[in-house]
Design an enzyme around this catalytic site. Structure first.
Site, PDB file in Angstrom:
ATOM      1  N   GLU A  95       0.919   6.271   9.814  1.00  0.00           N
ATOM      2  CA  GLU A  95       1.291   6.634  10.960  1.00  0.00           C
ATOM      3  C   GLU A  95       2.872   6.992  11.065  1.00  0.00           C
ATOM      4  O   GLU A  95       3.730   6.535  10.238  1.00  0.00           O
ATOM      5  CB  GLU A  95       1.129   5.492  12.083  1.00  0.00           C
ATOM      6  CG  GLU A  95       1.814   4.293  11.619  1.00  0.00           C
ATOM      7  CD  GLU A  95       1.251   3.157  12.638  1.00  0.00           C
ATOM      8  OE1 GLU A  95       2.129   2.014  12.584  1.00  0.00           O
ATOM      9  OE2 GLU A  95       0.117   3.290  13.085  1.00  0.00           O
ATOM     10  N   CYS A 119       5.620 -10.438   6.323  1.00  0.00           N
ATOM     11  CA  CYS A 119       6.441 -11.350   7.344  1.00  0.00           C
ATOM     12  C   CYS A 119       5.458 -11.605   8.350  1.00  0.00           C
ATOM     13  O   CYS A 119       4.405 -10.811   8.792  1.00  0.00           O
ATOM     14  CB  CYS A 119       7.325 -10.065   7.844  1.00  0.00           C
ATOM     15  SG  CYS A 119       8.779  -9.356   6.727  1.00  0.00           S
TER      16      CYS A 119
HETATM   17  S1  SF4 Z   1       5.637  -7.179   6.476  1.00  0.00           S
HETATM   18 FE1  SF4 Z   1       8.089  -7.159   6.908  1.00  0.00          FE
HETATM   19  S2  SF4 Z   1       8.938  -5.596   5.621  1.00  0.00           S
HETATM   20 FE2  SF4 Z   1       6.791  -5.271   5.686  1.00  0.00          FE
HETATM   21  S3  SF4 Z   1       6.529  -3.737   7.275  1.00  0.00           S
HETATM   22 FE3  SF4 Z   1       6.246  -5.746   8.399  1.00  0.00          FE
HETATM   23  S4  SF4 Z   1       8.383  -6.278   8.931  1.00  0.00           S
HETATM   24 FE4  SF4 Z   1       8.644  -4.687   7.434  1.00  0.00          FE
END
Ligand code: SF4
Length: 366
Positions: A95, A119
């Protein structure tokens, strides 16, 4: 030569394009002409490239292609935020989001399908990781959006800024992100200044030094917590590169250009990282790092345990930072009605396919 063997010219920055033309016995300046056709004029038909001779055009048709991903969804929110879902060759979807504001138009570009970093507050992280994008797939997002948006009445492009802030961690796909950024900055392609291209990272410390050496664009860091104990929970990469190492790398990043500042992103999660004490801690750790703070009201998604901090709590947090002299803004939530927060739409599409299969498979094994 079959289509599969053709060189997709979208994968080539200027240096690579010059190599390509020298490799087929042409002069290097052809690279500039073709880059201009593709990226400045949005042309993907060699026959329309009228300053190339007939023979060269025929040769290009045989050996090369300009393969742009297909738009499978195009949505515009009531606030003007526009989002495209693009299908890649292998069936994956990514996207790209355009955010119009009074003084700028920002395109938010993805660098990977999914993300490895997991995250805990991020919908992309919840989808798991599929693969990194190629140079072509990254730069195509800008190409497709530019074509769709056209130009303003003065003839200028509507996209004035690009942020690598969509799905994925760009510094874990640096080999492809770097040529794509070079095209963004190339005067014969998109001609954006370094200030107007921002790379957003969760903090892959060794790669920050490479970025500084190779292509020092504006830097945003997803910080989200003022202490290692809390950041370890929110951004697991912190266990590898803790806050002090990360901030040290940020100081190095700014050292060469005195006017540059790092933008620290801080997602506001109710009862998790949003207290007055957290705000004071944040002021303390940012200390002498040239910084700016973006507070991001959390955008909830189906499987999350987090909630968005109230406006009152966000304002209180912001006031502490401002009183301490930190430039701080609260980011507006945009495109709520089209799920325009990072990773949300592609997440839904993929959820119907791979993630559910994988989860079912794991459950079956357990
Ligand atoms: S997991 Fe963490 S590093 Fe990966 S896209 Fe989401 S916020 Fe960004």
């Amino acid at each position: 030569m079959s289509a599969a063997e053709k060189t997709n010219l979208l994968n080539l920055d200027r240096a690579a394009m010059q190599e390509f033309f020298v490799g087929i016995g042409e002069k290097p300046f052809r690279a500039t002409q073709v880059i201009q056709w593709i990226h400045q004029y949005g042309v993907d038909d060699f026959d329309a490239m009228t300053n190339l001779g007939k023979e060269l055009r025929a040769r290009l048709r045989e050996t090369a292609e300009i393969r742009v991903p297909e738009i499978i969804q195009d949505q515009t929110a009531v606030d003007g935020t526009r989002k495209w879902l693009l299908r890649l060759n292998d069936g994956n979807a990514i996207e790209t989001v355009f955010i119009p504001e009074e003084d700028r138009g920002t395109l938010c570009v993805s660098s990977q399908v999914g993300c490895t970093l997991n995250c805990s507050f991020c919908s992309t992280g919840h989808q798991g990781f599929n693969r990194s994008l190629t140079v072509a797939e990254i730069i195509s997002q800008l190409l497709v959006a530019n074509r769709a948006l056209g130009r303003d009445p003065k003839g200028d492009r509507i996209i004035t800024n690009v942020v690598l802030m969509g799905m994925g961690e760009p510094l874990l796909n640096f080999d492809n992100v770097l040529p794509a950024m070079r095209l963004m900055l190339d005067d014969y392609a998109y001609g954006l200044s370094r200030r107007r291209v921002t790379l957003s990272t969760a903090g892959v410390v060794p790669m920050l030094d490479h970025l500084r050496e190779e292509c020092p664009v504006s830097l945003a860091v997803s910080l989200h917590a003022p202490s290692d104990a809390l950041r370890d929970q929110l951004v697991p990469l912190n266990k590898k590169y803790p806050i002090q190492e990360l901030l040290e790398a940020c100081r190095r990043y700014c050292a060469d250009s005195p006017r540059s500042r790092v933008t620290f992103e801080y997602v506001m999660l109710e009862g998790v990282n949003d207290s007055i004490e957290h705000a004071h801690e944040l002021v303390k750790i940012l200390g002498d790092v040239p910084s700016k703070v973006n507070l991001i009201p959390f955008n909830p998604f189906p499987q999350t345990q987090y909630r968005r901090s109230s406006k009152q709590v966000i304002d209180r947090f912001r006031d502490v930072l401002i009183a301490a002299g930190l430039t701080t803004i609260t980011r507006k939530t945009r495109g709520d009605d089209i799920d325009a927060a990072c990773g949300q739409l592609a997440g839904r599409v993929q959820d119907r396919t791979r993630r559910r299969e994988r989860l079912a498979l794991r459950a079956g094994r357990a």
